[in-house]
Design a protein around this motif. Sequence first.
Motif, PDB file in Angstrom:
ATOM      1  N   ALA A 198     -11.218  -2.381   4.261  1.00 18.46           N
ATOM      2  CA  ALA A 198     -10.144  -1.725   3.504  1.00 18.46           C
ATOM      3  C   ALA A 198     -10.268  -0.205   3.588  1.00 18.46           C
ATOM      4  O   ALA A 198      -9.258   0.507   3.701  1.00 18.46           O
ATOM      5  CB  ALA A 198     -10.185  -2.183   2.045  1.00 18.46           C
ATOM      6  N   THR A 257      -5.432  -2.477   1.695  1.00 14.59           N
ATOM      7  CA  THR A 257      -5.978  -3.771   1.294  1.00 14.59           C
ATOM      8  C   THR A 257      -6.446  -4.544   2.520  1.00 14.59           C
ATOM      9  O   THR A 257      -5.790  -4.524   3.562  1.00 14.59           O
ATOM     10  CB  THR A 257      -4.912  -4.596   0.545  1.00 14.59           C
ATOM     11  N   SER A 299      -9.006  -3.994  -2.410  1.00 13.97           N
ATOM     12  CA  SER A 299      -7.983  -2.947  -2.376  1.00 13.97           C
ATOM     13  C   SER A 299      -8.657  -1.638  -2.768  1.00 13.97           C
ATOM     14  O   SER A 299      -9.230  -1.515  -3.848  1.00 13.97           O
ATOM     15  CB  SER A 299      -6.849  -3.285  -3.347  1.00 13.97           C
ATOM     16  N   ALA A 310       0.854  -1.181   0.000  1.00 15.27           N
ATOM     17  CA  ALA A 310       0.000   0.000   0.000  1.00 15.27           C
ATOM     18  C   ALA A 310       0.889   1.230   0.000  1.00 15.27           C
ATOM     19  O   ALA A 310       2.063   1.179   0.358  1.00 15.27           O
ATOM     20  CB  ALA A 310      -0.919  -0.008   1.215  1.00 15.27           C
TER      21      ALA A 310
END
Length: 239
Positions: free
Chosen positions: A156, A36, A231, A16
């Motif tokens: 997420a 995510t 995600s 990320a």
Amino acid sequence: MKKVLLVVLALVANGAFGQITEQANASGSYIEVVATATETVLPDKILIEVTLKENGKSGAKEPISSQEKNLIKGLDSLNIPPNRLSKEGAKTNSVQVNWFKEKQISQAVYILELKNSQEISTAFTLFQKLKVEHAILYESTHTQLDSLQEEVEVKAIIAAKNKAKRLVQALDSDLGKPILITQNEPRENGIYFIDGVKVRGSVQIPSIAYEAPFIDQDPYIEIQKLKIEASILVRFEIK
């Protein structure tokens, strides 16, 4: 007036990233974060394709109608209701016995819905007992797949907010409202299979669960777990 774009911070960690961009225009400063979340579950809807055949390689001599009755009766004894067995089709095939003679072989194909590894194990034990001609793992999924996907997406988004908040606080600033939320899926649909658990009662061949020539062996079937992944990219204002 020419716009000036200044990158203040870029962070990449654990798949990320976060970045803060300051623009000399009306949009002000903002931070973009990708986070995510994942969830792993065992399927609770396992579909098995079952084939009954008269005079096939399993050696079953009974008519299809009789084999079907015995199958339904056997499943009922395992507390698997008849409405979980649906008939896909029946047909009669001609096969060459020798140069001068053909033999008629009747068969019927069914789809059996099972819920867990215990049902799989007991069902395949029944298949062996009844000399079922052929059984194959047709499909596996989860009945709550949509709601599970939504839960993972929310996780997420929360992770993205927490990440953005930490980064902004490091600059002695405050996180503002979100101005962009979009999916950033690493895989198609965010759902895929991973290594699962082996269940006694089937043949250890990819996708094939059981077939007549292997009924005397002590085989297994592998039920793969579902990994649900989301995600999410979120853009926040910086106060």
